[in-house]
Scaffold this motif. Structure first.
Motif, short mmCIF file in Angstrom:
data_model
loop_
_atom_site.label_atom_id
_atom_site.label_comp_id
_atom_site.label_asym_id
_atom_site.label_seq_id
_atom_site.Cartn_x
_atom_site.Cartn_y
_atom_site.Cartn_z
N HIS A 90 -93.32 -30.83 -3.89
CA HIS A 90 -92.79 -29.93 -5.23
C HIS A 90 -91.61 -30.53 -6.09
O HIS A 90 -90.54 -30.73 -5.28
CB HIS A 90 -92.65 -28.15 -4.80
N ARG A 91 -91.88 -30.58 -7.23
CA ARG A 91 -90.82 -31.05 -8.15
C ARG A 91 -89.93 -29.66 -8.44
O ARG A 91 -90.61 -28.86 -8.93
CB ARG A 91 -90.98 -31.67 -9.37
N ILE A 92 -88.75 -29.60 -8.07
CA ILE A 92 -87.81 -28.47 -8.32
C ILE A 92 -86.74 -28.97 -9.35
O ILE A 92 -86.15 -29.82 -9.28
CB ILE A 92 -87.29 -27.88 -7.15
N VAL A 93 -86.69 -28.24 -10.58
CA VAL A 93 -85.76 -28.55 -11.41
C VAL A 93 -84.19 -28.59 -11.06
O VAL A 93 -83.44 -29.20 -10.98
CB VAL A 93 -85.93 -27.98 -12.98
N HIS A 94 -83.86 -27.15 -10.77
CA HIS A 94 -82.43 -26.95 -10.39
C HIS A 94 -82.24 -26.67 -8.87
O HIS A 94 -82.87 -25.70 -8.29
CB HIS A 94 -82.02 -25.86 -11.18
N GLY A 95 -81.43 -27.52 -8.34
CA GLY A 95 -81.27 -27.16 -6.76
C GLY A 95 -79.41 -26.65 -6.66
O GLY A 95 -78.87 -26.57 -5.59
N ALA A 100 -78.48 -31.79 -2.05
CA ALA A 100 -78.18 -33.30 -2.50
C ALA A 100 -79.21 -34.25 -2.02
O ALA A 100 -79.09 -35.44 -2.14
CB ALA A 100 -76.79 -33.78 -1.81
N GLY A 101 -80.18 -33.61 -1.81
CA GLY A 101 -81.38 -34.44 -1.37
C GLY A 101 -82.72 -33.68 -1.40
O GLY A 101 -82.56 -32.44 -1.36
N SER A 102 -83.81 -34.29 -0.62
CA SER A 102 -85.01 -33.43 -0.85
C SER A 102 -84.95 -32.77 0.53
O SER A 102 -84.40 -33.08 1.51
CB SER A 102 -86.17 -34.51 -0.65
N THR A 103 -85.99 -31.73 0.81
CA THR A 103 -85.58 -30.76 1.96
C THR A 103 -87.00 -30.23 2.16
O THR A 103 -87.83 -29.82 1.15
CB THR A 103 -84.51 -29.88 1.89
N LEU A 104 -87.36 -29.97 3.49
CA LEU A 104 -88.46 -29.24 3.86
C LEU A 104 -88.32 -27.99 3.19
O LEU A 104 -87.42 -27.27 3.45
CB LEU A 104 -88.74 -29.30 5.40
N PHE A 147 -85.63 -32.15 -5.72
CA PHE A 147 -84.79 -31.64 -6.73
C PHE A 147 -84.40 -32.70 -7.97
O PHE A 147 -83.82 -33.85 -7.79
CB PHE A 147 -83.35 -30.93 -6.47
N ASP A 148 -84.27 -32.32 -9.25
CA ASP A 148 -83.95 -33.00 -10.26
C ASP A 148 -82.60 -33.28 -10.38
O ASP A 148 -82.08 -34.12 -11.05
CB ASP A 148 -84.34 -32.24 -11.66
N THR A 149 -81.86 -32.26 -9.74
CA THR A 149 -80.36 -32.38 -9.77
C THR A 149 -79.84 -32.94 -8.59
O THR A 149 -78.44 -33.36 -8.57
CB THR A 149 -79.83 -30.91 -9.81
N ALA A 150 -80.71 -33.36 -7.40
CA ALA A 150 -80.01 -33.78 -6.38
C ALA A 150 -79.31 -35.16 -6.46
O ALA A 150 -78.22 -35.17 -5.96
CB ALA A 150 -81.13 -33.77 -5.03
N GLY A 181 -82.87 -36.58 -12.06
CA GLY A 181 -82.47 -37.41 -10.93
C GLY A 181 -83.35 -38.29 -10.03
O GLY A 181 -83.28 -39.48 -9.70
N THR A 182 -84.56 -37.50 -9.81
CA THR A 182 -85.82 -38.40 -9.24
C THR A 182 -85.99 -39.78 -9.97
O THR A 182 -86.17 -40.92 -9.42
CB THR A 182 -87.19 -37.46 -9.36
N SER A 183 -86.09 -39.76 -11.45
CA SER A 183 -86.48 -40.84 -12.20
C SER A 183 -85.21 -41.76 -12.14
O SER A 183 -85.30 -43.03 -11.98
CB SER A 183 -86.44 -40.39 -13.67
N HIS A 184 -83.98 -41.16 -12.24
CA HIS A 184 -82.85 -42.24 -12.16
C HIS A 184 -82.67 -42.88 -10.91
O HIS A 184 -82.36 -44.12 -10.78
CB HIS A 184 -81.39 -41.47 -12.53
N ALA A 185 -83.10 -42.13 -9.92
CA ALA A 185 -82.98 -42.75 -8.39
C ALA A 185 -84.09 -43.78 -8.28
O ALA A 185 -83.78 -45.05 -7.59
CB ALA A 185 -83.01 -41.58 -7.39
#
Ligand code: ADP
Length: 401
Positions: A90-95, A100-104, A147-150, A181-185
């Motif tokens: 799932h893409r989540i906009v705000h974490g 600071a990273g993706s998570t289960l 997360f977009d913010t991670a 953030g996903t795109s920048h990474a």
């Protein structure tokens, strides 16, 4: 492992089914006008065959049910049953500061996402509804939040704090978070691969120029600054968003026109940016470029102002990182507009960037668009947020097993 990538907006849902091992796209699509009359789903199978289903969708759960039906349809489907979906990303906009990273996704993670609804009222509630709809329809399938913010959580304090009373940060977590953030990474990783150098050695500036637009400074693989802030309104001039303004502009308009905060926020989010600057001509860069080509004044001033702001951020980030190895262009405009790239790069000779006109007109591939030389390079890197989400989901589910 087949990963279903879900990106829920307030009234839309984009999806892709990706074979995470081969990284091949199996099917993709879009549900539009969820909970609004005139709902429809556009479904595209891997062979590129498109199927449009006109159907009202009362909520996101109905939309996801429609997606799952299409994926398992005996005629147009691509999997035999729901057991052909091994995980959902799932893409989540705000974490917020939680991730600071993706998570289960667990109950605790959902609680934290819910806490961030206040920070992203248009996006996080829709993301949560998407998660809960998938849980109901695919019980037991592991889900990962990306997360977009991670990626921006590595920014140092001096980059993320606003110059306002510190207690607003302490009490309400008002600070700069950054988005895309996903795109920048993804783009910075691909840039390192294209340059054939380890990312840990590189100082990169990533310009994600789409309808929403942001710039990031990525030093040795970590984000050290980015142009969006508490919300995606800060930074560049965007399709319809203003980007940076003097906050006193709000007070000025409020007094002049007797408007309230909500109305002014609406103007800054929906009526500003290149759309507003061009006097309502268009928020689409294709229209603006065509008009620019004809020398139309509104388009000329608009594209100049857009590029001026991007250039300002590039200069700032080069200074902050103490140099730059490559400036990367991505997203709708960054990938497809030789004009915007050349308008920006024409002022980057001081970094050693001189565009190769032929390369600047190549489309749809990762490419160095600057001439060979000693200084920094300019690159075009098509972004692929869905693939990045599928990769993250795959890695986390593998690790969890
Ligand atoms: P978002 O994901 O934020 O909605 P995109 O990254 O899809 O945005 O970018 C959309 C923008 O890309 C639109 O303004 C569109 O005009 C622009 N764009 C797409 N194709 C081209 C093109 N060939 N030339 C110039 N701009 C383009």
């Amino acid at each position: 492992m087949n990963v279903l990538v879900i990106n829920c907006g307030s009234s839309s849902l984009k999806f892709q089914l990706i074979d995470a091992e081969s990284e091949k796209l199996i099917a993709k699509g879009l549900c539009e006008r969820i909970a609004i009359p005139g709902g429809r789903m556009v479904y595209t199978s891997a062979s590129g065959e498109k199927k449009i289903t006109e159907k009202e969708m009362g909520d996101h759960r109905e939309a996801i049910r429609l997606v799952l039906e299409a994926l398992t349809d005996p005629e147009t489907g691509v999997i035999d049953s729901l057991s052909g979906i091994d995980a959902v990303g799932h893409r989540i906009v705000h974490g917020g500061e939680h991730f600071a990273g993706s998570t289960l996704i667990t109950e605790e993670v959902k609680r934290a996402i819910r806490e961030c609804c206040e920070l992203a009222p248009l996006h996080n509630p829709a993301n949560l509804i998407g998660i809960e709809a998938c849980e109901a329809l695919m019980p037991g399938v592991p889900m990962v939040g990306v997360f977009d913010t991670a990626f921006h959580q590595t920014m140092p304090e001096e980059a993320y704090l606003y110059g306002i009373p510190y207690h607003y940060y302490r009490d309400y977590k008002i600070r700069r978070y950054g988005f895309h953030g996903t795109s920048h990474a993804y783009v910075s990783g691909r840039a390192a691969a294209l340059l054939g150098r380890p990312i840990e050695e590189l100082k990169l500036i990533v310009c994600h120029l789409g309808n929403g637009a942001s710039v990031s400074a990525v030093k040795y693989g970590k984000c050290v600054d980015t142009s969006m802030g508490l919300t995606p309104l800060e930074g560049l001039v965007m399709g319809t968003r203003s980007g940076d303004i003097d906050p006193a502009v709000m007070e000025f308009i409020a007094h002049k026109e007797g408007k309230g905060v909500d109305e002014i926020m609406d103007i800054l989010n929906r009526e500003s940016g290149v759309y507003g600057l061009s006097d309502g001509f268009s928020s689409d860069f294709r229209d603006l470029e065509e008009a620019y080509g004809k020398g139309e004044e509104a388009a000329v001033r608009t594209l100049k102002a857009f590029c001026h702001r991007v250039l300002k951020y590039i200069g700032a980030y080069a200074a902050q990182m103490g140099g730059v190895d490559a400036v990367c262009f991505t997203a709708g405009v960054g990938e497809n507009s030789p004009l915007v790239r050349s308008m920006i790069c024409s002022s980057l000779a001081w970094l050693g960037i001189v565009l190769d006109d032929g390369a600047n007109h190549v489309r749809g591939q990762e490419i160095v668009i600057s001439k060979q030389g000693e200084g920094a390079k300019a690159l075009v890197i098509p972004t692929n947020e869905e693939l990045a989400i599928a990769r993250e989901t795959y890695a986390i589910v593998q690790k969890g097993e």
